[in-house]
Structure formats: C-alpha cells, structure tokens
Motif scaffolding. Sequence first.
Motif, mmCIF file in Angstrom:
data_model
loop_
_atom_site.group_PDB
_atom_site.id
_atom_site.type_symbol
_atom_site.label_atom_id
_atom_site.label_comp_id
_atom_site.label_asym_id
_atom_site.label_seq_id
_atom_site.Cartn_x
_atom_site.Cartn_y
_atom_site.Cartn_z
ATOM 1 N N ARG A 1 -8.147 4.964 -1.404
ATOM 2 C CA ARG A 1 -8.374 5.782 -0.208
ATOM 3 C C ARG A 1 -8.027 4.979 1.044
ATOM 4 O O ARG A 1 -7.432 5.505 1.990
ATOM 5 N N ARG A 2 -8.383 3.702 1.054
ATOM 6 C CA ARG A 2 -8.061 2.839 2.190
ATOM 7 C C ARG A 2 -6.542 2.694 2.329
ATOM 8 O O ARG A 2 -6.000 2.688 3.439
ATOM 9 N N ALA A 3 -5.834 2.634 1.212
ATOM 10 C CA ALA A 3 -4.378 2.519 1.246
ATOM 11 C C ALA A 3 -3.746 3.774 1.857
ATOM 12 O O ALA A 3 -2.771 3.688 2.620
ATOM 13 N N VAL A 4 -4.321 4.929 1.527
ATOM 14 C CA VAL A 4 -3.810 6.177 2.117
ATOM 15 C C VAL A 4 -4.073 6.195 3.620
ATOM 16 O O VAL A 4 -3.216 6.586 4.409
ATOM 17 N N VAL B 1 -7.614 13.121 3.205
ATOM 18 C CA VAL B 1 -7.310 11.690 3.245
ATOM 19 C C VAL B 1 -8.586 10.869 3.104
ATOM 20 O O VAL B 1 -8.592 9.814 2.459
ATOM 21 N N ARG B 2 -9.676 11.353 3.666
ATOM 22 C CA ARG B 2 -10.908 10.578 3.735
ATOM 23 C C ARG B 2 -11.944 10.921 2.665
ATOM 24 O O ARG B 2 -12.795 10.098 2.348
ATOM 25 N N LEU B 3 -11.900 12.140 2.128
ATOM 26 C CA LEU B 3 -12.988 12.577 1.260
ATOM 27 C C LEU B 3 -12.618 12.666 -0.212
ATOM 28 O O LEU B 3 -13.482 12.479 -1.073
ATOM 29 N N ASP B 4 -11.367 12.969 -0.506
ATOM 30 C CA ASP B 4 -10.978 13.183 -1.899
ATOM 31 C C ASP B 4 -10.593 11.875 -2.584
ATOM 32 O O ASP B 4 -10.202 10.895 -1.934
ATOM 33 N N ALA B 5 -10.684 11.891 -3.913
ATOM 34 C CA ALA B 5 -10.245 10.744 -4.719
ATOM 35 C C ALA B 5 -8.729 10.798 -4.900
ATOM 36 O O ALA B 5 -8.147 11.866 -5.076
ATOM 37 N N GLU C 1 -5.273 9.214 -6.912
ATOM 38 C CA GLU C 1 -4.748 8.473 -8.055
ATOM 39 C C GLU C 1 -3.686 7.495 -7.570
ATOM 40 O O GLU C 1 -3.052 7.696 -6.524
ATOM 41 N N GLU C 2 -3.466 6.467 -8.331
ATOM 42 C CA GLU C 2 -2.507 5.436 -7.946
ATOM 43 C C GLU C 2 -1.108 6.017 -7.756
ATOM 44 O O GLU C 2 -0.391 5.678 -6.796
ATOM 45 N N ALA C 3 -0.688 6.907 -8.648
ATOM 46 C CA ALA C 3 0.649 7.501 -8.550
ATOM 47 C C ALA C 3 0.783 8.347 -7.279
ATOM 48 O O ALA C 3 1.864 8.391 -6.670
ATOM 49 N N GLN C 4 -0.290 8.998 -6.885
ATOM 50 C CA GLN C 4 -0.255 9.815 -5.669
ATOM 51 C C GLN C 4 -0.130 8.940 -4.430
ATOM 52 O O GLN C 4 0.606 9.258 -3.494
ATOM 53 N N VAL C 5 -0.841 7.828 -4.426
ATOM 54 C CA VAL C 5 -0.744 6.900 -3.301
ATOM 55 C C VAL C 5 0.671 6.339 -3.201
ATOM 56 O O VAL C 5 1.248 6.258 -2.110
ATOM 57 N N GLU C 6 1.253 5.988 -4.325
ATOM 58 C CA GLU C 6 2.617 5.455 -4.329
ATOM 59 C C GLU C 6 3.616 6.496 -3.840
ATOM 60 O O GLU C 6 4.568 6.170 -3.118
ATOM 61 N N PHE C 7 3.403 7.736 -4.232
ATOM 62 C CA PHE C 7 4.306 8.802 -3.786
ATOM 63 C C PHE C 7 4.216 8.971 -2.269
ATOM 64 O O PHE C 7 5.245 9.090 -1.588
ATOM 65 N N MET C 8 3.009 8.989 -1.727
ATOM 66 C CA MET C 8 2.848 9.105 -0.282
ATOM 67 C C MET C 8 3.497 7.922 0.429
ATOM 68 O O MET C 8 4.125 8.074 1.488
ATOM 69 N N ALA C 9 3.359 6.737 -0.130
ATOM 70 C CA ALA C 9 3.927 5.541 0.490
ATOM 71 C C ALA C 9 5.445 5.576 0.508
ATOM 72 O O ALA C 9 6.082 5.058 1.440
ATOM 73 N N SER C 10 6.049 6.178 -0.496
ATOM 74 C CA SER C 10 7.507 6.230 -0.567
ATOM 75 C C SER C 10 8.095 7.407 0.209
ATOM 76 O O SER C 10 9.319 7.528 0.313
ATOM 77 N N HIS C 11 7.229 8.260 0.726
ATOM 78 C CA HIS C 11 7.717 9.422 1.498
ATOM 79 C C HIS C 11 7.183 9.339 2.927
ATOM 80 O O HIS C 11 7.612 8.505 3.691
ATOM 81 N N GLY C 12 6.285 10.235 3.300
ATOM 82 C CA GLY C 12 5.792 10.257 4.668
ATOM 83 C C GLY C 12 6.485 11.310 5.508
ATOM 84 O O GLY C 12 7.473 11.935 5.089
ATOM 85 N N ASN C 13 5.980 11.509 6.716
ATOM 86 C CA ASN C 13 6.445 12.609 7.562
ATOM 87 C C ASN C 13 7.910 12.475 7.972
ATOM 88 O O ASN C 13 8.643 13.459 8.008
ATOM 89 N N ASP C 14 8.349 11.275 8.323
ATOM 90 C CA ASP C 14 9.734 11.115 8.769
ATOM 91 C C ASP C 14 10.721 11.403 7.646
ATOM 92 O O ASP C 14 11.757 12.057 7.862
#
Length: 442
Positions: A6-9, A60-64, A66-79
């Motif tokens: 969650r902190r990573a997100v 972003v703050r309340l839900d759990a 998964e590692e794969a979801q965090v990685e997907f968000m990190a490789s994408h993003g709004n831009d």
Amino acid sequence: MAKERRRAVLELLQRPGNARCADCGAPDPDWASYTLGVFICLSCSGIHRNIPQVSKVKSVRLDAWEEAQVEFMASHGNDVARDTYESKVPPFYYRPTFSDCQLLREQWIRAKYERQEFTHPDKQEPYSAGYREGFLWKRGRDNGQFLSRKFVLTEREGSLKYFNRNDAKEPKAVMKIEHLNATFQPAKIGHPHGLQVTYLKDNSTRNIFVYHEDGKEIVDWFNALRAARFHYLQVAFPGASDADLVPKLSRNYLKEGYMEKTGPKQTEGFRKRWFTMDDRRLMYFKDPLVRAGPGWGQRGPSQGDVSSPTTLRRVAGPRLLPMGCGDEEQEGGLDLGGPDSQDPPHRPQDAFARGEVFIGSRESGYTVLDGLPPSTQGHHWPHGITIVTPERRFLLACETETEQRAWVEAFRKVVDRPMLPQEYAGKCRWGLGREPQPPMWL
C-alpha cells in the motif's frame, strides 16, 4: 507486507502526472484502476465501476494490493495511459474537468477506455463528419411539454436547423453556427442529459432546450456542434492556432442567478429578475419561474418507460409528444408564472432574454462599482452593484453579500480582460448596451 505494498502505491502518486485524476484533473486522487494503470478521483471511480469489463478499481489507501497489481501500476500511470488512450483526441472534442456535469465525464471515460474512440479515429465519425441529423426532445411552448423534433446540422451551410413536422419542407428555425453556443444544463432543464443551445435571431439572444435519452447521442451532438464551430473559426481566422480557437467553441455561463434591477430612467421600482452572464453579454429574463405540470417535481421527463424520441409514451410529469404534434409550437417559448405564483418555483427557462447589455473592458470605459448611488430608492435587496458603461449606468441589487461579491467578481473578470477586435465588431452589430436602437434594457 500488505502495508508495504500500500505504501508503494501511495509513493506512485508522487510521480509526475499521477497527482491529478487521469480523467477529470481533480487534485489528490485516492483511487486507482488497476487494470488500466491510472489514478483517479472518487467521482470518476464510480464511473469506472460501471464498466467492469474494462476497468476495476481499488482505494489507494484502504484496499489491499497484490504485488502484481502494484507492479502494473508502477509500469503504467497517468502519463502512459494518456499517451495511449488520448493519442488521437480531435482538438474540438470537449475534455471535461471535475467541475463539469456527470454526463460529460462519463461519456469522456467511456469514449477513452470502453469505445477507444481516441485510438481508432474511424469511431469518431458521429461528431466529425460535418453533417448530422436525428431526433431530439425539444421543449416547446406549452409548459411541461417536450416535443420530438428533427434536427439537422450541416457544416457546409453553417447552420443547425430543426423541423416541427415529419413532412415539413422548411425548418422551424435556422441557427447559424457563427453565433451558436451549447452548454449542458441538467439542473435547469430537469434532465441529466439536458442541453441548452443559444443563438442569435433578429439581434437578440434565443434559447432552445433539448435532450436525448441516450447519453452518448447528446454528447455526440454537443461535440458535433463544437466541430462545426471549430471548422468555421478555422476559415474565419486562418492564422489562429488550435489553442486560440478551442476556447471559443463553446462556453459555460460565467454566472447565473437572481438580482433586482431598475429601468433606464432609474426612477422605476426595482424588480427581481433572473440574470445570465454569457461572456460579455449580461442578459435578464422577465419571469423565469416555470409553472410545471403535475408530477414534475417528483418525476422528470427522463424517468418512466422511455427509450427513444420516437417511442415515448405519456409518463408522469411533463407531457412528451411525438413528432408532428403541437403544430402551434413557438420555438423555445414557455408559459411562465410570475414571482407571486402559487405553483412551486422551478427552473429558469425563458426562450429569449428580455434585455441584454454588452460589458466591455476598462480601457473602453466600463467599470463595476460596489453599492448604488446614495439617492437610489425602491430596491428591496440591500447589496448593490453599479455597472458603468460609456452610455449609462446600470443599477442592480443582490439579496446577500455573498451573491454580490460573486457577481462583482464575475463582472470584473470581464472588465479587466482586454477586448478583441471581433468583440468590438460584435458590439456594433448587436447594438448591445445602447438605447434605443434596439432598447436592450427595459
């Protein structure tokens, strides 16, 4: 481990582009679509929930996470998402913000992710072809009635027309693209898809009020009107950039609300009127309180078993008539109740302004003052405003100090803005703010 993910997100929100909602630009988004890789606001997350086949959301703050979801968000993003899903947005297409109505934001999100209109330009034909025709529900003369009317938009002729009968050869009204504006007014019209179209006729401002049951249809109409305006302005101002033209395609009103006014001699009693500030035009409407039919307050025309303009049947609330009924219709007219009416007050929907005045720039002799001249009498509301023009002074009064401040701020934004050459031409063409040709303030 869950806290670390969650902190990573949360840390991803600090990356460029992620600090605002990917869809409406609202600050501090606290939701995310973990299938699209975008950070979004609470309001837009509700729209994403309605397209689960495309987007799945988490807090972003309340839900759990998964590692794969965090990685997907990190490789994408709004831009990254913007480069993908908005790569071919036409310059005239309206990009809604968090202050826009739900309909515009929903259709923008669906167009991007569900229909992928901005990655496949062939899907943009409904609003980019230069010609569009179809049926819209249009408010007619009789209070509470919406009538099915055929509308035709043609860039070649530079006009929007509507016809009051299926077999009519001549249009009931022709609205020139040059002077046309469209803005969504769901609260005023009483329908979540309500669109107000403003145009000039005989040197005065006219309004028509329309809607369609299908949200995509009415938004396509809106963007088709913007496209027609865009192509007209490209011809009228060949040296202008897209960035110069896009703000002129359509506009929301700077401010609307009640004020009191007096007449040109400033000895008449003050009367309560509904005012609309449309760019440099301040308009007022004489009797904007609509006496609605039975059931209007409980059930608007959007409810009941209705699906399209050609199949509507009678439902509780305003009467909805098929094409060809109501031959006596007068464009945009309404049966209006006065301020002392015993019927419940509803939405301001005059077809045309009782008067309007052009508000120029400070350099041209226009000023806005707090308060009224000491000798002023007859106003019931205590918070005055004086608009000074080269020809005369206009005296107004607001019920509360908050309303007065809001109106003064709106007026001063206009007065402090230098006038453009076409605005000088517009003042001369309409004669706005001058009397008696024509008397624009009665």
